[in-house]
Design an enzyme around this catalytic site. Structure first.
Site, short mmCIF file in Angstrom:
data_model
loop_
_atom_site.label_atom_id
_atom_site.label_comp_id
_atom_site.label_asym_id
_atom_site.label_seq_id
_atom_site.Cartn_x
_atom_site.Cartn_y
_atom_site.Cartn_z
N ASP A 180 -7.09 7.58 -8.18
CA ASP A 180 -7.40 7.31 -6.79
C ASP A 180 -7.39 5.81 -6.52
O ASP A 180 -7.93 5.02 -7.30
CB ASP A 180 -8.78 7.89 -6.46
CG ASP A 180 -9.22 7.61 -5.05
OD1 ASP A 180 -8.59 8.14 -4.13
OD2 ASP A 180 -10.21 6.87 -4.88
N GLU A 211 -2.16 6.67 -7.16
CA GLU A 211 -2.14 6.58 -5.70
C GLU A 211 -1.95 5.08 -5.42
O GLU A 211 -2.89 4.29 -5.58
CB GLU A 211 -3.45 7.07 -5.09
CG GLU A 211 -3.44 7.02 -3.57
CD GLU A 211 -4.77 7.40 -2.95
OE1 GLU A 211 -4.77 7.97 -1.84
OE2 GLU A 211 -5.82 7.12 -3.56
#
Length: 715
Positions: free
Chosen positions: A346, A382
């Site tokens: 993330d 990401e």
């Protein structure tokens, strides 16, 4: 209680069959107390404090003989209280072990959870938080893995299914209510069979590290459903366990992985190493802040405050060796002890930051590169954060794959009819070589997606022009405003069959494009059944039917589910749709190799003028399976059929002339204008030069026939 010196490493609580070795890092500590906690059936807690007198390399340690798995514990760290200097020492606060392998309970929001007196942040709060905070658990490291083996699916063969442990199974009618929404539920035969029906190879689980439900959400009667609020980087989230045994979530998680591996399905984790649940300088004190604040967090020139590249209040300090060690030890633990197959990071740009800039050669990526364990599993970034310069699509190191946000945006724009998308659509369809080829990466570097947990579902993408986040209680301020969606003529649910038919077709267009693109497709759980979030594009706090998969849709949308399964089967059965190397042409205009050709509706190959036509919304791409120059895994030649994909994003039908070269006949194997793919063998062959009608806003996939069919040998 008897305490032996023990060892500084490994950090955490290590049970060896006779007792437990405890070790915790703190460079600022003046004294550390290990607190052994007992909790009665009513939740009342008592503790026994043990001073750890051994310190090596700033690691405070001791061995307690006779302790066993299931023991609850925490730490009290005595260190200076000087908030203006970034020092938040407060021994009145029981702290979690950063290396805890299991965590018991959750935060009960009380002022005692904060290190300071409310409205007086410079004054140390002296209330004991013991009744209100989660506790570390000594975990049992022993588990019978049997003959467990990782599927080790090559990246180019991978089809990812992004899902949520609770949301995926919370409403499943075949699962016992006591197991719904748990790790155990993911092992249910009906769930495993569904994954096989969809045709995915890999499940990507939204965060399963122990996380905290934010104070502001709990006050509004909501919960942090997504879980991007980690407090324990080694501990499976206890809220997803059906076990009634303290620490039982560890064994249950391992069992889930073993069962999915037996089914040939990989497990990768969405991990949040960019920040923790302790928030900004006014956030709670649960672990890191009270152990060694400046070691674990990036602070500003005024050390009272945190750098915030994540939008959550703090950023983990990837410049500090012990913070780096924490992350690397966590990653290795999940691979070696929990047998997971990879990670999706993330806001991964945060991990790359040196001072302020994003540095692709930062220490974190250097450590990943040389690590003999972590470097061998799937690594997905990401590739953005919320800081300046944080959008880094295409800029991660060679071992890494990336969520391709440009793929998402381009495919959405193409199918909603935006002009001047044709050239970029062609690039995204063929693996985004413009982003990943120059540094030696392959098409598997591109994680293609049209929808993900963050944003609309695919059904909502074709049903709403605007977000509808009223249930979040933020007056519509949250969530992306520019979704590149199109409601097909009406906002939200309608009874108009023409609108609904168009929406179903657009869903098939989006999913077919995704599954037949080069690179790695990622499906959002429930999209294969038309799941809706009622227009909510930021359902992070909706731990309810808005976010949960409605399994009644499996019957209501049986045609869509069957369609998706047929397309994934088509992809998996034909290597021309998941090449492990780039096409031979140096540009989208093709090349001498003719492993790919771009065609106009009249059957001729496209030229420069065609590509520059800003209003063009149709393109044909011929994929020549006879021209795959790279061998298979055993050195065998890879030979496939020739396929022709006809994309028509225009609202009117087109008469398409089929090309004369390459094959002797064409079979239609898929047409998104139909609710279901044609049955195998139930089509008539089309000859080269024939004109085939491609309906408005649809895709036709044709498979080349190399020679005339002959009747099967009756013998």
């Amino acid at each position: 209680m008897q305490v032996w010196p023990g060892k500084a490493f490994p950090l955490g609580a290590a049970y060896d069959g006779n007792g437990v070795n405890f070790s915790i890092f703190s460079e600022v500590a003046e004294q550390v107390e290990l607190c052994l906690v007992e909790e009665d059936p009513d939740g009342n807690r008592t503790e026994e404090r043990i001073a750890l007198c051994e310190v090596d390399g700033h690691c405070w340690h001791g061995y307690v003989p006779g302790l066993a798995p299931g023991q609850l514990y925490g730490y009290r760290v005595h260190s200076p209280w000087a908030p203006a200097e970034g020092l938040w020492g407060n021994p009145d606060k029981l702290l979690l072990d950063p290396y805890a392998k299991a965590i018991h309970g959750e935060v009960q929001w009380d002022p005692a959870c904060f290190a300071y007196v409310m409205d007086e942040p410079d004054v140390r709060d002296e209330r004991d938080n013991l009744p209100f905070v989660p506790l570390s658990v000594v975990a049992n490291p022993y588990f019978d893995w049997g003959n467990d083996r990782r599927p080790e699916i090559e990246m180019h063969d991978t089809i990812i299914y992004e899902t949520h442990v609770k949301g995926f199974t919370a409403l499943h009618p075949d699962i016992e209510p006591s197991e719904r929404g748990t790790y155990a539920a993911l092992t249910h035969p009906a769930v495993v069979e569904h994954l096989r029906t969809v045709g995915v190879t890999t499940v990507e689980l939204q965060p399963v590290h122990q996380f905290v439900h934010d104070h502001h959400l709990v006050e509004r009667g909501l919960r942090n459903h997504w879980g991007y609020n980690t407090i324990g980087f080694f501990a499976p989230h206890n809220g997803y366990s059906s076990s009634t045994r303290t620490g039982g979530q560890v064994e249950e998680f391992k069992h889930m992985v073993r069962v999915l591996h037996e089914a040939g399905i990989e497990v990768i984790l969405d991990v949040v190493y960019n920040h923790t649940a302790e928030g900004n300088h006014l956030g709670p004190m649960l672990a890191f802040k009270g152990i060694d604040n400046a070691a674990y967090y990036r602070v500003t020139e005024d050390p009272r405050f945190y750098m915030d590249y994540t939008g959550t209040g703090n950023t983990l300090n990837m410049r500090h060796p012990h913070a780096l060690q924490l992350v690397m030890d966590s990653l290795r633990y999940w691979v070696t002890e929990m047998h997971v197959d990879g990670f999706r990071f993330d806001l991964a740009s945060t991990l790359a930051r040196g001072l302020h800039e994003v540095d692709r050669l930062s220490a974190f990526f250097d450590l990943i590169q040389q690590d003999p364990v972590v470097s061998q599993v799937k690594l997905i970034a990401e590739p953005w954060d919320v800081g300046e310069g944080g959008y880094q699509v295409g800029n991660f190191p060679p071992l890494w794959s990336e969520w391709n946000g440009k793929y998402r945006d381009t495919v959405r724009d193409f199918w909603r009819g935006e002009p001047r998308t044709l050239q970029e659509f062609a690039s995204r369809l063929t693996g985004s070589s413009d982003l990943y080829e120059s540094d030696g990466r392959h098409p598997g570097a591109s994680i293609n997606f049209v929808t993900a947990h963050d944003g609309f579902t695919v059904a909502d993408l074709v049903s709403y022009n605007d977000k509808h986040n009223e249930a979040n209680g933020e007056d519509g301020r949250d969530g992306e405003a520019h979704n590149r969606s199109w409601n097909c003529g009406a906002e939200g649910p309608v009874d108009d069959e023409a609108v609904n038919a168009l929406r179903r077709r657009q869903v098939r267009n989006l999913l077919t494009t995704l599954l037949l693109s080069q690179g790695v497709p990622m499906l959002l759980a429930g999209d294969e059944m038309g799941r809706t979030q009622q227009g909510n594009n930021n359902a992070y706090c909706q731990d309810n039917e808005i976010s949960w998969v409605d399994w009644d849709l499996a019957a209501k949308s049986a045609e869509l589910l069957s369609f998706v399964g047929a397309v994934t089967e088509l992809r998996r059965g034909h290597p021309v749709f998941h090449r492990r190397r780039w096409f031979g042409g140096v540009s989208i205009r093709g090349g001498e190799d003719q492993d790919i050709a771009w065609l106009r509706p009249d059957g001729a190959q496209m030229d420069d003028e065609d590509w520059e036509n800003g209003f063009a919304k149709a393109v044909g791409v011929l994929l020549n399976g006879q021209m795959i120059p790279w061998p298979g895994p055993r050195g065998e030649p890879v030979v496939d059929d020739v396929f022709l994909l006809l994309f028509n994003a225009h609202h009117e039908a087109l008469e398409w002339t089929l090309p004369h070269d390459w094959v002797s006949a064409w079979d239609v194997v898929l047409d998104t204008a139909d609710d279901a793919p044609p049955p195998a063998g139930d089509v008539d062959a089309l000859h080269p030069g024939a004109v085939h009608r491609v309906e408005g806003r649809s895709i036709v996939v044709l498979q080349g026939v190399a020679e005339e069919r002959t009747p099967p040998d009756a013998g």
